[in-house]
Motif scaffolding. Structure first.
Motif, mmCIF file in Angstrom:
data_model
loop_
_atom_site.group_PDB
_atom_site.id
_atom_site.type_symbol
_atom_site.label_atom_id
_atom_site.label_comp_id
_atom_site.label_asym_id
_atom_site.label_seq_id
_atom_site.Cartn_x
_atom_site.Cartn_y
_atom_site.Cartn_z
ATOM 1 N N ALA A 1 0.833 -1.211 0.000
ATOM 2 C CA ALA A 1 0.000 0.000 0.000
ATOM 3 C C ALA A 1 0.866 1.260 0.000
ATOM 4 C CB ALA A 1 -0.921 -0.003 1.214
ATOM 5 N N VAL A 2 1.899 1.281 0.836
ATOM 6 C CA VAL A 2 2.787 2.461 0.889
ATOM 7 C C VAL A 2 3.476 2.632 -0.466
ATOM 8 C CG1 VAL A 2 4.923 3.367 1.920
ATOM 9 C CG2 VAL A 2 3.171 2.358 3.397
ATOM 10 N N ASP A 3 4.018 1.551 -0.994
ATOM 11 C CA ASP A 3 4.758 1.580 -2.263
ATOM 12 C C ASP A 3 3.840 2.048 -3.402
ATOM 13 O OD1 ASP A 3 6.484 1.167 -4.325
ATOM 14 O OD2 ASP A 3 6.883 -0.934 -3.919
ATOM 15 N N ASP A 4 2.663 1.397 -3.533
ATOM 16 C CA ASP A 4 1.732 1.764 -4.624
ATOM 17 C C ASP A 4 1.320 3.232 -4.514
ATOM 18 O OD1 ASP A 4 1.891 -0.775 -5.486
ATOM 19 O OD2 ASP A 4 -0.103 -1.402 -4.824
ATOM 20 N N THR A 5 1.075 3.682 -3.284
ATOM 21 C CA THR A 5 0.620 5.061 -3.103
ATOM 22 C C THR A 5 1.732 6.041 -3.456
ATOM 23 O OG1 THR A 5 -0.817 4.257 -1.350
ATOM 24 C CG2 THR A 5 -0.514 6.629 -1.478
ATOM 25 N N LEU A 6 2.954 5.737 -3.031
ATOM 26 C CA LEU A 6 4.076 6.622 -3.395
ATOM 27 C C LEU A 6 4.200 6.705 -4.915
ATOM 28 C CD1 LEU A 6 6.755 5.580 -0.724
ATOM 29 C CD2 LEU A 6 5.649 7.819 -0.918
ATOM 30 N N LYS A 7 4.051 5.558 -5.580
ATOM 31 C CA LYS A 7 4.142 5.550 -7.060
ATOM 32 C C LYS A 7 3.027 6.398 -7.660
ATOM 33 C CE LYS A 7 6.401 1.102 -7.954
ATOM 34 N NZ LYS A 7 5.931 -0.068 -7.202
ATOM 35 N N SER A 8 1.807 6.247 -7.089
ATOM 36 C CA SER A 8 0.673 7.000 -7.642
ATOM 37 C C SER A 8 0.861 8.503 -7.424
ATOM 38 C CB SER A 8 -0.645 6.513 -7.027
ATOM 39 O OG SER A 8 -0.869 7.167 -5.799
ATOM 40 N N ILE B 1 -0.477 9.602 2.981
ATOM 41 C CA ILE B 1 0.910 9.388 2.540
ATOM 42 C C ILE B 1 1.466 10.677 1.906
ATOM 43 C CG2 ILE B 1 2.419 8.003 1.021
ATOM 44 C CD1 ILE B 1 1.210 6.389 3.385
ATOM 45 N N ALA B 2 0.615 11.377 1.153
ATOM 46 C CA ALA B 2 1.058 12.623 0.504
ATOM 47 C C ALA B 2 1.460 13.653 1.555
ATOM 48 C CB ALA B 2 -0.055 13.176 -0.386
#
Ligand SMILES: Nc1ncnc2c1ncn2[C@@H]1O[C@H](COP(=O)(O)OP(=O)(O)OP(=O)(O)O)[C@@H](O)[C@H]1O
Ligand SMILES: [Mg+2]
Length: 333
Positions: free
Chosen positions: A34-41, A312-313
């Motif tokens: 979730a952290v990884d995907d969100t950072l990518k998004s 996350i943002a």
């Protein structure tokens, strides 16, 4: 921008033979996902580094990142949460969340309370029990509450944590000292409402995203948001957004603690009200769990109308603002 991610995966430690309880604070794969995907998004390039040994190997091999998103809990000692940040400081690599000073201090709930009390922030009166003689010399009035001084996720907290007699005091403290091989934090029992406050940002720029009140349902282990209640939270715990006068007071106390301790970017503060209804600081979580479904901070954000992506943002914005400030100072010098 290249963002490394440091974390401790529970499965890796279970595979090494550690128990479910001793690995309870480590992350599940879906949290890292979730952290990884969100950072990518959000437009960042990511690199999953893993635990401190992986980080050390990568650093020695020459890898560098613009920023590390650090949620590594560490394995041993009061400095365990500070190890990754200390290593990153040595290589001058910026990272999210608090620095080694804050993470070492706040892991030790007793030392944290000395600072909190000195800041004039309400917190239950307490003693740190290191050994048998400390148990005998305790002069705090019953009822009391006992927990390991440096654990999270409700570890060591259960039905027997509330202490009403000398006999219980001796039994519970001896059992916790033996089981967790660390001092016991003994506090006045707070009988009132329980809140957890989510905070985003750093220093004067920090703000509360909201307070939620924690209610234990029928079938829950009584009296505390304990290890078992945390594990079965979907069935036995209810979280309600709270904004009444007492909840606002909880937010005020939490913000004062967050700023006073020097916590950064985002996290959670737990409070309970005393007999007069005043919310008291219990503990701070400067590396709060970030599983979108099961961790308290994301749950709190959802209840406050904030998405996981925004969470996350905002953590990244706060960390990146620190780097920009540092660069500005360096350029001006
Ligand atoms: N002095 C106290 N009086 C009454 N209840 C308490 C007290 N200290 C702790 N508790 C109860 O025990 C719970 C867990 O305590 P605490 O937040 O210190 O532990 P933790 O394991 O670090 O939690 P987390 O999962 O948030 O990391 C609290 O949420 C509260 O319900
Ligand atoms: Mg807590």
């Amino acid at each position: 921008m290249q963002i490394g991610i440091t974390y401790d995966l529970q499965a890796e430690y279970l595979a090494q033979g550690m128990s479910e309880e001793s690995t309870a604070e480590f992350d599940r794969p879906d949290t890292i996902e979730a952290v990884d995907d969100t950072l990518k998004s959000l437009g960042f390039a990511t690199d999953r580094i893993g635990h401190i040994q992986n980080l050390a190997e990568r650093l020695v091999a020459g890898s560098r990142w613009d920023m590390v998103f650090n949620i590594a809990e560490g394995v041993r000692g009061f400095g365990r949460e500070a190890q990754v940040p200390a290593l990153l400081d040595a290589y001058d690599i910026p990272y999210t969340f608090s620095d080694p000073l804050v993470l070492s201090l706040t892991l030790h709930k007793g030392m944290t309370k000395h600072v909190i009390r000195d800041l004039g922030i309400p917190t239950p009166d307490f003693r740190v029990i290191e050994s048998e003689p400390d148990i005998r010399s305790t002069d705090l009035p019953f009822p009391l509450f006992a927990k390991p001084v440096a654990e999270g996720t409700g570890k060591g907290i259960g039905a027997s944590s509330v202490i009403r007699t000398k006999r219980e005091l001796s039994m519970v403290c001896r059992s916790l000292l033996g089981r967790f091989r660390q001092p016991v934090l003994l506090e006045r029992f707070m009988p009132g409402r329980e809140f957890t406050v989510g905070i985003m940002g750093t220093g004067r720029a920090s703000e509360a995203i909201g307070a939620i009140e924690v209610f234990l349902r029928k079938g829950a282990e009584p009296a505390a948001y304990s290890y078992h209640n945390k594990k079965r939270f979907e069935a036995v715990v209810e979280y309600r957004p709270a904004a009444d006068e007492t909840a606002q007071k909880a937010v005020e106390v939490a913000l004062a603690a967050w700023r006073g301790l020097g916590c950064r970017d985002g996290g959670r503060i737990d409070l309970r009200a005393d007999a007069e209804g005043m919310p008291n600081f219990l503990e701070v979580n400067p590396l709060a769990g970030l599983n979108p479904e099961i961790s308290d901070l994301p749950i709190l954000c959802t209840l406050a109308g904030m998405t996981y992506r925004d969470l996350i943002a905002r953590i990244m914005d706060s960390a990146l603002a620190r780097v920009e400030n540092r660069n500005r100072f360096a350029a001006a010098a």
